[in-house]
Structure formats: C-alpha cells, structure tokens
Scaffold this motif. Structure first.
Motif, PDB file in Angstrom:
ATOM      1  N   GLU A  74      14.755 -17.477 -16.924  1.00 27.64           N
ATOM      2  CA  GLU A  74      13.425 -16.878 -16.729  1.00 27.64           C
ATOM      3  C   GLU A  74      12.725 -16.633 -18.068  1.00 27.64           C
ATOM      4  O   GLU A  74      11.606 -16.126 -18.076  1.00 27.64           O
ATOM      5  CB  GLU A  74      13.545 -15.533 -15.985  1.00 27.64           C
ATOM      6  CG  GLU A  74      13.946 -15.631 -14.522  1.00 27.64           C
ATOM      7  CD  GLU A  74      12.783 -16.016 -13.584  1.00 27.64           C
ATOM      8  OE1 GLU A  74      11.661 -16.256 -14.064  1.00 27.64           O
ATOM      9  OE2 GLU A  74      13.043 -16.071 -12.367  1.00 27.64           O
ATOM     10  N   SER A  75      13.383 -16.935 -19.184  1.00 25.62           N
ATOM     11  CA  SER A  75      12.888 -16.572 -20.520  1.00 25.62           C
ATOM     12  C   SER A  75      12.484 -15.096 -20.544  1.00 25.62           C
ATOM     13  O   SER A  75      11.397 -14.745 -21.015  1.00 25.62           O
ATOM     14  CB  SER A  75      11.709 -17.453 -20.927  1.00 25.62           C
ATOM     15  OG  SER A  75      12.080 -18.797 -20.915  1.00 25.62           O
ATOM     16  N   GLY A  76      13.349 -14.257 -20.002  1.00 29.60           N
ATOM     17  CA  GLY A  76      13.018 -12.844 -19.861  1.00 29.60           C
ATOM     18  C   GLY A  76      13.464 -11.983 -21.021  1.00 29.60           C
ATOM     19  O   GLY A  76      13.950 -12.485 -22.048  1.00 29.60           O
ATOM     20  N   ALA A  77      13.308 -10.650 -20.837  1.00 33.32           N
ATOM     21  CA  ALA A  77      13.709  -9.698 -21.870  1.00 33.32           C
ATOM     22  C   ALA A  77      15.086  -9.121 -21.571  1.00 33.32           C
ATOM     23  O   ALA A  77      15.665  -8.430 -22.397  1.00 33.32           O
ATOM     24  CB  ALA A  77      12.684  -8.571 -21.944  1.00 33.32           C
ATOM     25  N   GLY A  78      15.605  -9.382 -20.364  1.00 35.33           N
ATOM     26  CA  GLY A  78      16.914  -8.866 -19.980  1.00 35.33           C
ATOM     27  C   GLY A  78      17.051  -8.915 -18.469  1.00 35.33           C
ATOM     28  O   GLY A  78      16.042  -8.942 -17.759  1.00 35.33           O
ATOM     29  N   ALA A  79      18.296  -8.961 -17.996  1.00 35.18           N
ATOM     30  CA  ALA A  79      18.519  -9.069 -16.553  1.00 35.18           C
ATOM     31  C   ALA A  79      19.641  -8.141 -16.122  1.00 35.18           C
ATOM     32  O   ALA A  79      20.515  -7.793 -16.917  1.00 35.18           O
ATOM     33  CB  ALA A  79      18.870 -10.505 -16.185  1.00 35.18           C
TER      34      ALA A  79
END
Ligand code: PLP
Length: 417
Positions: A74-79
């Motif tokens: 997701e190219s996220g900041a954290g999961a």
C-alpha cells in the motif's frame, strides 16, 4: 535504486533470512510468549527502551512480516493485522470514535459491517449517518462537529457500486475528517488507497489476500496521508503529542485497541496470508478476466433478467471503475433471475461452483445474499445494499473459464424447463 514494483514486493518484503537461520519462507512463530535471559532486559522491552517480542497478543514475528508486506504493497506509513476483517473494522472505529460521536458510512456495505454499525456501535452510543457514496455532494449535509470518520467500500459488496474516491476524499479533507476505506474487493493490486486520499485502508485478508479460502484475517494500513496531530479527536491528538503525528493512529490502534481487545491475528493465519500475497497479482488478473467473460456470457442468456458487473460497458460505474482500478473490475458479479425460487433451483444444480459464504477464493463461489448474509437486515437495509430476493452473488474464481461457464449452462438449463 528504483523501488521494487508490486509483484516483487509481494514476494520479498517482510522476509529477513538473516534473523531466521537463513529461512526465506517466513517461519511460523507458533508461540504465545518469548523468554528473556534477565529481568532487566525484559523491563527494557516492556518500557520500549529496546525492541523485542513479549507475548503474541502484543506482537509476533510472523504477524509482523505480514504487516510489513501489506504496508509495502500500500506504500503506507505502517500496518496492523487483526483477527478478521470485522475485527479490523471494529478496531479502526474504536480508535477514532467514542460514545457521543458520529460516523458517516456508505449505505452500500457488506452485511457484517452493517450489522456491526447498526447493532453494536449504536448500542455503544456511536451514531451512524448513512450516505449514498455515489452522490458525494450530499455527504456534507451529514457532517457535524461530532463526525469522526467517513467509511466507504471501494466496490460496494454486493451492490457493486463504485464511488468516486477522489471526490469523497476531497470532502473529507475539506472537513478534516479521516476517510476510511474497505478495500477488500479491490486489494492493493487494483487500488492503492493513499493515491486516492484515504487516511486508512482495511482489508479482509480472508478474501483475495489469503486467496484459497484457507483462513480468516484482517489488515489495516495507515496510508500516511492524514495529519493525526490536527485531528478532532482528543485521544489521537494526545497520542500525536507523545509519539509523533505519524505514529499516533497506529499506536492507538495497536497498543490500545487490538492489544487490549485481544483481536490479534494468529501466526499460522499470518503465514497463510503471506503466502497468498505472493500470488495476489497473478490471481487478480485471472479473477478479473474470468469475471468479465462470465458477465458477458450471462448478459446473453434469456433466462437471466439482469447482470451487474462494473466491467460491463452498460454499467453506470464502468467509467469511474476503469479509471480508478486500472482497467480491472474485480471478481464479483450479481445476477437476477426473477424469483427466489428460481435462484434456489439454479444454485442447487451447480456442481463445480460452490454454494458458500465467502469471496475472493480461487474457487468460483455463489450465494443468495438475502437469505444468508443479510437475513438479519430490514427490507430497507437490503434495498440500500443492493440485495434483492431474486439476486445471486458470484465470486468468480481462477478455474478454466470454459469449465465455469459449462457449470452455469447446466444450471440455466434447469430454469428453462
Ligand atoms: C468479508 C468482508 C468483510 C469482513 O471480513 P471477515 O474477514 O469475514 O471478518 C468486510 N468487508 C468486506 C467488503 C468483506 O467482503
């Protein structure tokens, strides 16, 4: 170096052979606890002075690997992982809202989510205000000072409507309310939530991510697009003050809600979902191409009153779906056969296609939503969610498409008599 593409990240992220005796398949840490040599080193881990694992309800290396992988996709900041899709949705709501607050939600929702919202959240004093996500201009009317989040599915299950996410994200930004999307039907392969301005994306990992109908799980990704320090929620603002804006939501979600409600994912299920992610791109291609072919087949059948699939040019969602989902339209379609009795006759003749409550499996699945997933819902809730007594929902699998079609031909022959 160029960042890895989706297919590569899906296989290689979260794997740390150097930490696991060289193992390149993520090991299953089937343990509840982790022992320490000294009392001092354990204290350091508890007080966050050093990193370590303590207890698998708090964190587990196999689960962490899955979190790292979905976050990369997701190219996220954290999961953060959760025990199920429903656990993930509950945890996000509990992180963002409390008694007296309101949330805005699409009326076109998965049955389990509707029941959670209308029964559990309502009882806890969180009010749900429903909107039609396909008329975004009407959303602002429902926003108040108490609104803590907007909740939308990327493709409504089973209404199969496709909301214009950029428009809805525009409204959420204007009012500074985090947009939470349920991306279960699209997966990060079809839609990266952060690109569309969502603050948080939820996946039921039970579905396409597991891929083989082999285990329940849920995933939550903070896309990094929302500034939690500027949030309307005291809890989030306080957490931002202590841990930084970037970590505030993840901290509350993981350390306060998932950890203390015990809705953690089991390590074995995390392993199944890590394996599932490795082939997600291949499977999604096949799911989508099979679904389009099957929708086109049903469209030509006189016994089928109507076919709903966003990939059909006749669908009013075709244009937005094509743009948002990079020319793919998912694996779900619905057909209407004129009566519940005809639906049952049709289902009972199927041999290959399985009659069961799931979706996103390698196998083709069928269900009569009105008498199953929505049996606890009112007539009005069903209509809003696009559920009719004469409707069947099909989750198209990755078998040979001719075999799938042949099975449906047999079922259709039972209707002609
Ligand atoms: C299945 C599903 C859920 C719930 O996920 P579980 O893993 O079954 O708890 C939530 N949202 C959507 C869109 C789903 O299809």
């Amino acid at each position: 170096m160029k960042e890895w593409d989706f297919e590569t990240k899906a296989i290689h992220t979260g794997v740390h052979p150097e930490l696991h005796l060289g193992a390149t398949s993520v090991p299953i840490y089937q343990t509840s606890s982790f022992a320490y040599d000294t009392a001092e080193s354990m204290e350091d881990v508890f007080s966050n002075k050093s990193f370590g694992y303590i207890y698998s309800r708090i964190s587990n290396p196999t689960v962490n690997a899955l979190e790292e992988r979905i976050n990369a996709l997701e190219s996220g900041a954290g999961a953060v992982a959760a025990a199920s899709g429903m656990a993930a949705i509950s945890a996000v709501v509990f992180s963002l809202a409390e008694s007296g607050d309101e949330i805005i939600a699409s009326e076109s929702l998965f049955g389990g989510t509707l029941i959670l919202f209308n029964s559990v959240l309502n009882r806890l004093g969180i009010k749900i205000r429903y909107i039609n996500p396909n008329t975004p201009d009407t959303i602002a009317d429902k926003i108040s000072k108490k609104t803590k989040l907007i909740f939308i599915e990327t493709i409504g299950n089973p209404r199969l409507d496709v909301p214009d996410l950029k428009k809805i994200a525009g409204i959420s930004t204007q009012y500074n309310i985090p947009l939470v999307i349920d991306g279960t039907l699209t997966t990060p392969y079809m839609l990266k939530a952060g690109d569309y301005g969502a603050a948080v994306v939820i996946h039921s990992a039970t579905k396409f991510i597991s891929g083989y109908g082999s285990g329940i799980g849920g995933l939550i990704v903070d896309t990094g697009k929302y500034n939690w320090a500027g949030s309307d929620s005291n809890v989030l603002r306080e957490a931002a003050g202590k841990y930084g804006s970037k970590n505030a939501f993840l901290y509350i979600l993981h350390k306060q809600i998932i950890q203390n409600t015990g809705s953690c994912l089991a390590p074995f299920n995390a392993f199944l979902q890590l394996q599932g992610l490795e082939t997600l791109s291949l499977r999604m291609e096949k799911h989508c191409s099979n679904a389009l072919k099957l929708a086109e087949f049903f469209k030509k059948q006189p016994e089928v009153a109507s076919v709903n699939y966003p990939g059909l040019k006749s669908s009013k969602y075709f244009t937005i779906a094509e743009k948002q989902f990079k020319d793919k339209f998912g694996s779900l379609l619905t057909i209407r056969l004129g009566s519940k009795e005809r639906c049952y006759r049709f289902v009972n003749r199927l041999k290959l296609v399985k009659n069961l409550a799931n979706l996103g499996d390698a196998k083709t699945l069928i269900i009569h939503p009105a008498s199953t997933i929505y049996h606890d819902c009112t007539e009005e809730e069903m209509l809003n969610a696009g559920v009719y007594q004469d409707m069947l929902r099909i989750s198209v699998g990755i078998e040979n498409i001719q075999d799938i079609i042949s099975d449906f031909i047999l079922a259709l022959e039972g209707l002609a008599k």
